[in-house]
Design an enzyme around this catalytic site. Structure first.
Site, PDB file in Angstrom:
ATOM      1  N   ARG A  88      50.551  -5.895  19.114  1.00 38.53           N
ATOM      2  CA  ARG A  88      51.710  -5.304  20.106  1.00 38.53           C
ATOM      3  C   ARG A  88      51.619  -3.858  20.269  1.00 38.53           C
ATOM      4  NH1 ARG A  88      50.923  -9.688  21.924  1.00 38.53           N
ATOM      5  NH2 ARG A  88      52.198 -11.475  22.287  1.00 38.53           N
ATOM      6  N   GLU A 136      54.226  -2.334  29.398  1.00 32.32           N
ATOM      7  CA  GLU A 136      52.914  -2.925  30.065  1.00 32.32           C
ATOM      8  C   GLU A 136      53.545  -3.605  31.425  1.00 32.32           C
ATOM      9  OE1 GLU A 136      51.188  -5.982  27.680  1.00 32.32           O
ATOM     10  OE2 GLU A 136      50.510  -4.574  25.902  1.00 32.32           O
ATOM     11  N   HIS A 177      45.739  -5.456  28.287  1.00 29.61           N
ATOM     12  CA  HIS A 177      45.875  -6.898  27.381  1.00 29.61           C
ATOM     13  C   HIS A 177      45.134  -7.966  27.825  1.00 29.61           C
ATOM     14  CE1 HIS A 177      49.906  -8.194  25.012  1.00 29.61           C
ATOM     15  NE2 HIS A 177      48.955  -8.988  24.649  1.00 29.61           N
ATOM     16  N   THR A 208      45.112  -4.349  18.748  1.00 29.43           N
ATOM     17  CA  THR A 208      45.215  -5.556  19.714  1.00 29.43           C
ATOM     18  C   THR A 208      46.293  -6.483  19.441  1.00 29.43           C
ATOM     19  OG1 THR A 208      43.760  -6.760  18.235  1.00 29.43           O
ATOM     20  CG2 THR A 208      42.714  -5.694  20.221  1.00 29.43           C
TER      21      THR A 208
END
Ligand code: GLV
Length: 337
Positions: free
Chosen positions: A240, A269, A288, A238
């Site tokens: 990067r 992303e 994310h 959680t």
């Protein structure tokens, strides 16, 4: 006195804009998507403050365009998307929003951990797809028990610590690795056991990543590290995406070096359509959203705005990333309101 001008790169939850509008002229990108680099450069030209997101790369090119930029406030705890060194050199204040999202991220980390261990996403798919035909089956969707296992926390900052605190209820033993080791009496009081990264990877049933992305942590978890993990272990990320070498992770998941992974962050992303992670059953993927609770995101919005107002008032902001900037450009010199 000139009213400060602020560019906000995306519509934010209340009360960010309300706070800013009290003192500043505010321009907001109202689209769902982040501004393009060109647009960001264009918009920031005449601004005194920038309220950005982790999707905006704020580098020297952007700073070059903004000759009177005084503060870059990111609506995030991570600031790897901002060239902090460059900002400091130019006397630009950089601020972030730590603390208020710690519990949201720690909760979500455990949600992912439990989800991947107990196969919750697979179970949901199984029910919805109509595959559930037999009332109860002795071995259906058996997962891995969490109670009594060992979690290895890589990076024991605020979030790592909050993840560790939650382990007690599950009777989960906590190992940690960090560049800074805690004093022994603190470790003992908090029931934390220090390990080298290698030892932690070898001993943990769940490895959870909580380090910031820096030159030192880029691809911290690659092929060599994944091979050290137990075949029955899970990786939770959680932090990067680029902390993990995606190619190595895909190989590890396909070839069974580890049992599974739960990921909220990715090297690219949104995730690429052809990313092989999308095809693997032993992975949970999230877009994310670890800090995405109404409570955390509104607090983040408030702090991101207050950081800007403080700097423009010539006051030390609640969360200043680059403390050195105070010597480069004292607060009296950035004061506008
Ligand atoms: C989210 O990833 C953040 O840095 O706030």
């Amino acid at each position: 006195m000139v009213k400060p001008r602020v560019y906000v790169t995306r519509m934010l939850p209340s009360p960010a804009l309300e706070i800013l509008k009290e003192y500043c002229e505010v321009e907001v990108n109202l689209r769902q998507e982040p501004p393009s680099k060109r647009e960001l450069i264009d918009r920031v030209k005449d601004k005194h403050a920038l309220l950005c997101l982790l999707t905006d790369s704020v580098d020297s090119e952007v700073m070059n365009a903004a000759s009177d930029l005084r503060v870059i406030s990111t609506y995030s705890v991570g600031y790897d998307h901002v060239d902090v060194e460059e900002a400091t050199r130019r006397g630009i204040y950089v601020t972030n929003t730590p603390g208020v999202l710690t519990d949201a991220v720690a909760d979500f980390t455990w949600a992912l951990l439990l989800g991947v261990a107990r196969r919750i996403v697979e179970a949901d798919r199984y029910v919805r797809s109509g595959e559930w035909k037999v009332a109860w089956s002795p071995t259906l969707l058996m997962g891995c028990s969490v109670y009594g296992k060992t979690i290895g926390i890589v990076g024991l900052g605020r979030i790592g610590m909050a993840v560790a605190e939650r382990a007690r209820g599950f009777n989960v033993r906590v190992l940690y690795y960090d560049v800074r080791r805690l004093p022994l009496e603190v470790e003992q009081r908090l029931n934390l056991e220090y390990r080298s990264l290698e030892e932690l990877l070898q001993e943990s049933d769940f490895v959870s990543l909580h380090v910031p992305l820096t030159k030192e942590t880029y691809h911290l978890i690659g092929e060599e590290e994944l091979r050290l993990m137990k075949k029955t272990a899970f990786l939770i990320n959680t932090s990067r995406g680029a902390i993990v070498d995606t190619r190595a992770l895909i190989k590890a998941l396909k070839e069974g070096w580890i049992a599974g992974a739960a990921l909220d962050v990715f090297e690219k992303e949104p995730i690429e359509e052809d990313n092989l992670l999308l095809k693997l059953p032993n992975v949970i993927l999230a877009p994310h959203i670890a800090s995405a609770t109404v409570e955390a995101r509104s607090k983040m919005a408030e702090i991101a705005a207050l950081n800007i107002i403080s700097v423009l008032k010539g006051e030390k902001p609640p969360h200043l990333v680059n403390l050195d900037v105070l010597n480069v450009k004292p607060l009296e010199e950035v004061k506008m309101i």
